[in-house]
Design a protein around this motif. Structure first.
Motif, PDB file in Angstrom:
ATOM      1  N   GLY A  65       1.197   6.044   0.266  1.00 11.43           N
ATOM      2  CA  GLY A  65      -0.345   6.595   0.823  1.00 11.43           C
ATOM      3  C   GLY A  65       0.148   6.860   1.581  1.00 11.43           C
ATOM      4  O   GLY A  65       1.180   6.590   2.789  1.00 11.43           O
ATOM      5  N   ALA A 114       1.000  -0.794  -8.409  1.00 15.20           N
ATOM      6  CA  ALA A 114       0.600   0.300  -7.079  1.00 15.20           C
ATOM      7  C   ALA A 114       0.979   1.960  -7.687  1.00 15.20           C
ATOM      8  O   ALA A 114      -0.267   3.109  -6.786  1.00 15.20           O
ATOM      9  CB  ALA A 114       1.154  -0.064  -5.568  1.00 15.20           C
ATOM     10  N   LYS A 134      -1.974   2.950 -10.106  1.00 17.80           N
ATOM     11  CA  LYS A 134      -3.600   2.866  -8.771  1.00 17.80           C
ATOM     12  C   LYS A 134      -3.647   3.951  -8.133  1.00 17.80           C
ATOM     13  O   LYS A 134      -4.862   4.812  -8.315  1.00 17.80           O
ATOM     14  CB  LYS A 134      -3.751   1.481  -8.436  1.00 17.80           C
ATOM     15  CG  LYS A 134      -3.751   0.294  -9.398  1.00 17.80           C
ATOM     16  CD  LYS A 134      -4.125  -0.805  -8.757  1.00 17.80           C
ATOM     17  CE  LYS A 134      -4.209  -2.138  -9.357  1.00 17.80           C
ATOM     18  NZ  LYS A 134      -4.759  -2.931  -8.448  1.00 17.80           N
ATOM     19  N   LEU A 135      -2.498   4.069  -7.642  1.00 17.92           N
ATOM     20  CA  LEU A 135      -2.257   5.471  -7.095  1.00 17.92           C
ATOM     21  C   LEU A 135      -3.320   7.031  -7.331  1.00 17.92           C
ATOM     22  O   LEU A 135      -3.622   7.560  -7.338  1.00 17.92           O
ATOM     23  CB  LEU A 135      -1.334   5.678  -6.006  1.00 17.92           C
ATOM     24  CG  LEU A 135      -1.647   6.454  -5.249  1.00 17.92           C
ATOM     25  CD1 LEU A 135      -2.867   6.548  -3.692  1.00 17.92           C
ATOM     26  CD2 LEU A 135      -0.172   6.735  -4.027  1.00 17.92           C
ATOM     27  N   LYS A 158      -6.501   7.713  -8.721  1.00 15.98           N
ATOM     28  CA  LYS A 158      -7.020   7.109  -7.503  1.00 15.98           C
ATOM     29  C   LYS A 158      -7.129   8.830  -6.622  1.00 15.98           C
ATOM     30  O   LYS A 158      -8.301   9.555  -7.065  1.00 15.98           O
ATOM     31  CB  LYS A 158      -7.114   6.449  -6.535  1.00 15.98           C
ATOM     32  CG  LYS A 158      -8.191   6.378  -5.246  1.00 15.98           C
ATOM     33  CD  LYS A 158      -7.973   5.489  -4.406  1.00 15.98           C
ATOM     34  CE  LYS A 158      -8.791   6.129  -2.955  1.00 15.98           C
ATOM     35  NZ  LYS A 158      -8.166   4.768  -1.794  1.00 15.98           N
ATOM     36  N   LYS A 159      -6.158   9.574  -6.833  1.00 20.16           N
ATOM     37  CA  LYS A 159      -5.733  10.534  -7.156  1.00 20.16           C
ATOM     38  C   LYS A 159      -6.583  11.516  -7.527  1.00 20.16           C
ATOM     39  O   LYS A 159      -7.368  13.044  -7.137  1.00 20.16           O
ATOM     40  CB  LYS A 159      -4.740  11.565  -6.536  1.00 20.16           C
ATOM     41  CG  LYS A 159      -4.344  11.057  -5.301  1.00 20.16           C
ATOM     42  CD  LYS A 159      -1.744  11.112  -5.003  1.00 20.16           C
ATOM     43  CE  LYS A 159      -1.692   9.819  -3.993  1.00 20.16           C
ATOM     44  NZ  LYS A 159      -0.239  10.725  -3.945  1.00 20.16           N
ATOM     45  N   ARG A 163       1.103  -1.605  -0.261  1.00 19.71           N
ATOM     46  CA  ARG A 163      -0.477  -0.012   0.370  1.00 19.71           C
ATOM     47  C   ARG A 163       0.728   1.172  -0.087  1.00 19.71           C
ATOM     48  O   ARG A 163       1.461   0.971   0.668  1.00 19.71           O
ATOM     49  CB  ARG A 163      -1.303   0.061   1.286  1.00 19.71           C
ATOM     50  CG  ARG A 163      -1.630  -1.497   0.678  1.00 19.71           C
ATOM     51  CD  ARG A 163      -3.084  -1.049   2.558  1.00 19.71           C
ATOM     52  NE  ARG A 163      -3.905  -2.026   2.816  1.00 19.71           N
ATOM     53  CZ  ARG A 163      -5.397  -2.013   1.961  1.00 19.71           C
ATOM     54  NH1 ARG A 163      -5.529  -0.959   1.636  1.00 19.71           N
ATOM     55  NH2 ARG A 163      -5.668  -3.248   1.703  1.00 19.71           N
ATOM     56  N   SER A 179      -9.129   1.832 -11.482  1.00 19.82           N
ATOM     57  CA  SER A 179      -8.104   1.367 -11.290  1.00 19.82           C
ATOM     58  C   SER A 179      -7.682   0.362 -11.596  1.00 19.82           C
ATOM     59  O   SER A 179      -6.881  -0.988 -11.256  1.00 19.82           O
ATOM     60  CB  SER A 179      -7.438   1.887  -9.709  1.00 19.82           C
ATOM     61  OG  SER A 179      -8.023   0.766  -9.249  1.00 19.82           O
ATOM     62  N   ARG A 184      -5.687   7.715   2.701  1.00 13.72           N
ATOM     63  CA  ARG A 184      -6.048   7.317   0.945  1.00 13.72           C
ATOM     64  C   ARG A 184      -5.107   6.751   1.451  1.00 13.72           C
ATOM     65  O   ARG A 184      -3.490   6.665   1.085  1.00 13.72           O
ATOM     66  CB  ARG A 184      -5.914   9.006   0.556  1.00 13.72           C
ATOM     67  CG  ARG A 184      -6.971   9.867   0.537  1.00 13.72           C
ATOM     68  CD  ARG A 184      -8.419   8.837  -0.048  1.00 13.72           C
ATOM     69  NE  ARG A 184      -9.014  10.078   0.739  1.00 13.72           N
ATOM     70  CZ  ARG A 184      -9.956   9.675   1.738  1.00 13.72           C
ATOM     71  NH1 ARG A 184     -10.099   8.492   2.678  1.00 13.72           N
ATOM     72  NH2 ARG A 184     -11.546  10.353   1.940  1.00 13.72           N
ATOM     73  N   ASP A 185      -4.845   5.729   0.227  1.00 13.39           N
ATOM     74  CA  ASP A 185      -4.155   4.953  -0.177  1.00 13.39           C
ATOM     75  C   ASP A 185      -4.545   4.461  -1.599  1.00 13.39           C
ATOM     76  O   ASP A 185      -5.177   4.543  -2.589  1.00 13.39           O
ATOM     77  CB  ASP A 185      -3.480   3.879   0.601  1.00 13.39           C
ATOM     78  CG  ASP A 185      -4.647   2.481   0.780  1.00 13.39           C
ATOM     79  OD1 ASP A 185      -5.362   2.081   0.209  1.00 13.39           O
ATOM     80  OD2 ASP A 185      -4.475   1.876   1.724  1.00 13.39           O
ATOM     81  N   ASN A 186      -4.007   3.053  -2.179  1.00 11.74           N
ATOM     82  CA  ASN A 186      -3.638   3.450  -3.929  1.00 11.74           C
ATOM     83  C   ASN A 186      -4.646   1.711  -3.808  1.00 11.74           C
ATOM     84  O   ASN A 186      -5.226   1.618  -4.856  1.00 11.74           O
ATOM     85  CB  ASN A 186      -2.844   1.902  -4.955  1.00 11.74           C
ATOM     86  CG  ASN A 186      -1.743   1.087  -3.328  1.00 11.74           C
ATOM     87  OD1 ASN A 186      -1.581   1.249  -2.513  1.00 11.74           O
ATOM     88  ND2 ASN A 186      -2.241  -0.567  -3.630  1.00 11.74           N
TER      89      ASN A 186
END
Length: 607
Positions: A124, A171, A174-175, A178-179, A122, A136, A128-130
């Protein structure tokens, strides 16, 4: 849930047991936590005498995992990429002995070993993480080094490094996705992605009882040979599976554990074809955690019991094949034995595998979470899950465990009280915005997962009373008869069949609690309310049910039946009486090929 984790338990010719056995790269991805509280307990309590506590890890696997974890934390980062704030590894080492036979001939006999590795990485922070974003989807590197078949720690570390490296690169992307989503949806509030929980270091190895392989081989051959007397059957098989699974877990917050447990499952499965072409099947299953003979004193006694059960199943199935199918039914129904357990699993337990809905354009609050404090079952029903309960009628329960797969203490949880949903299976992923999130130790196999569940009722009937009420409800419906479902399809038993006809048999998938369906009935009877006789019937399937259907439960039996599908959890559920249930007939006949009986004399056949 997947179906829920069942891989090592399926009596199938290949592992999830298929490779989706754990789909561990996906399942484990969400199944670990981030304990940071200054609580360090070297624990080994189990609540039973099943376990040998604090045995040394002579394999060195945990040490190798910890070294690789620390190396990744120290050095794993790209130029502009963040370092992992949390990293965990779970390693499954599964030893299996399997016997499978048909018509008195061995098809499989021997040992196998399977290993699975899960990486949860993970980036972040806890807020909030990935993880947990529906959009994603990253087609990143999928480098995977083979896991060693033996306890070679050098090769294991190499495999861990390869999996971690690939997971890290995915990851990062994906992060970023998401952001970007959150920047464009600032009005959408969400819960933290992780919570802080206790740290535990655990060593619990269940006492191992090695199987008598010669006796198991003879058992499979002898029981399967009994079906030679029924050439009208399309297929028949007997199988025995022994598993001993060892789980190794380490994470970056200090938790680590080694858990070992065993299982023994004996299955007989047979398939026939009705006169109208419809497939008919039945099975015998016994599964025990604490003894290789399913409660019998030895293989000979189990063989005698299984042989008689198999004979009864074959004769019943062939008689049923000559009957016309039922078309449709709408009226009262009584669920007994595995049918009641399957209902509880599909309606309440399975939907909790993933209660936290991911962020995304279509994301919404899970249906069961929206019903907290509201009525879901009748007011006389309460349901509790207590993993500390390890025996029932002198039988060790599969659902008993002391710590979940996030190294959290297993706690009793009241799921339903007086018909209302009051709590859920909780791990380290927060579920609700109000109050402090606390794991109750029910995070296993990639999500919220049951342990030992029992349904309690304030409105019970003895067997005579249940049938009296069943017929009273039938008379109110104006039909004069009612249905009793005593047995539903079993996934392990169905997977044992190879015949093309078996593809028409189905195991229903669990829904979100809003809608669900029971497995296809295998034993179903029609009760004549004038004579109180029960006539076996076939051809009916249970229509899709919804949460409103649970309001039609009007009474329960006095004594529970044990339901342990795929040797994964335990449910104690009494008979359930429904005032109304819809069932559909199968109106799609299957062509039946001409049947040529065997001559019984093969001496003059020239190869």
């Amino acid at each position: 849930m997947k179906r829920f984790f069942s891989g090592s338990r399926r009596l199938m010719p290949s592992p999830l047991v298929t490779a989706s056995f754990f789909c561990l790269s996906l399942i484990f991805y969400a199944c670990v936590g981030s304990p940071t509280l200054p609580l360090d307990r070297n624990r080994g309590e189990s609540g039973s005498d099943l376990f040998s506590q604090n045995q040394p890890d002579t394999t060195g696997i945990l040490e190798a995992m910890e070294r690789e974890l620390q190396r990744s934390l120290d050095s794993l980062h790209l130029h502009a990429g963040a370092k992992p704030y949390f990293l965990a590894y779970m390693y499954w080492d599964i030893e299996q002995y399997r016997v499978e036979a048909t018509l008195g001939t061995l098809e499989q006999n021997g040992w196998d070993r399977m290993q699975y590795l899960g990486v949860d990485l993970r980036l972040g922070d806890y807020e909030r993480d990935n993880t947990g974003y529906l959009g994603s989807i990253v087609f990143g590197p999928r480098l995977r080094a083979p896991l060693p078949r033996s306890n070679d720690t050098t090769l294991l570390r190499q495999a861990i490094w390869a999996a971690t490296d690939a997971e890290y690169k995915v990851a990062i992307e994906k992060l970023a996705q998401k952001k970007a989503y959150l920047r464009n949806h600032s009005q959408e509030r969400s819960l933290p992605d992780f919570s802080r929980q206790e740290i535990n270091r655990i060593d619990l190895m269940e006492k191992r009882i090695e199987p008598d392989t010669n006796s198991l081989k003879d058992l499979g051959v002898t029981v399967s040979a009994g079906f030679n007397d029924y050439p009208e059957l399309q297929e028949s098989r007997a199988a025995y599976n022994y598993f001993y699974s060892t789980l190794y877990y380490v994470d970056s917050e200090g938790s680590r554990y080694r858990l070992g447990f065993q299982e023994n499952t004996f299955l007989v499965s047979l398939l026939a074809q009705a006169d109208d072409g419809a497939p008919l099947w039945d099975y015998f299953r016994c599964s025990r955690r604490d003894t290789p003979w399913c409660g019998e004193s030895n293989a000979t006694d189990l063989g005698k019991k299984a042989a008689q059960e198999s004979k009864d199943l074959a004769e019943r199935t062939l008689r049923l094949s000559q009957k016309p199918p039922e078309r449709n039914y709408r009226g009262p129904a009584l669920l007994q034995n595995s049918a009641g357990g399957d209902l509880l699993y599909k309606a309440l337990l399975a939907p909790q595998s993933q209660l936290r809905e991911p962020l995304g354009s279509q994301s919404q609050r899970h249906f069961l979470l929206s019903l907290e404090g509201r009525k879901y079952f009748p007011t006389f029903v309460s349901i509790q899950d207590d993993p500390a309960r390890y025996q029932w009628n002198d039988q060790t329960l599969y659902g008993h465990y002391a710590f979940d797969h996030q190294a959290q203490s297993a706690r009793a949880v009241d799921l339903v009280k007086d018909g209302k949903i009051v709590d859920y299976y909780r791990g380290k992923i927060p579920l609700q915005p109000n109050g402090e999130h606390k794991s109750n130790g029910h995070w296993r196999y990639g999500g919220g997962f049951p342990g030992v569940v029992e349904l309690h009722s304030k409105t019970t009937r003895n067997n005579v009373g249940m049938f009296r009420d069943l017929c009273r409800l039938s008379e109110e419906e104006g039909i004069g008869y009612a249905m009793v479902i005593a047995k539903v399809a079993d996934e392990d038993a169905l997977a044992l069949l190879r015949h093309p006809l078996s593809s028409r048999l189905r195991i229903s998938e669990a829904g979100d609690g809003r809608a669900f369906a029971l497995n296809t009935p295998v034993h179903m009877g029609k009760v004549d309310c004038r004579t109180r006789k029960i006539d076996p019937v076939r051809g009916l399937t249970l229509s899709s049910m919804d949460s409103k259907s649970l309001r039609d439960i009007v009474a329960t039996g006095e004594s529970p039946s044990l339901y342990e599908p795929q040797a994964a959890f335990s449910a104690l559920v009494p008979d359930l009486l429904f005032s109304l249930m819809d069932m559909k007939g199968d109106n799609q006949p299957q062509p039946r090929l001409p049947y040529l009986p065997p001559s019984g004399n093969f001496e003059n056949i020239v190869p």
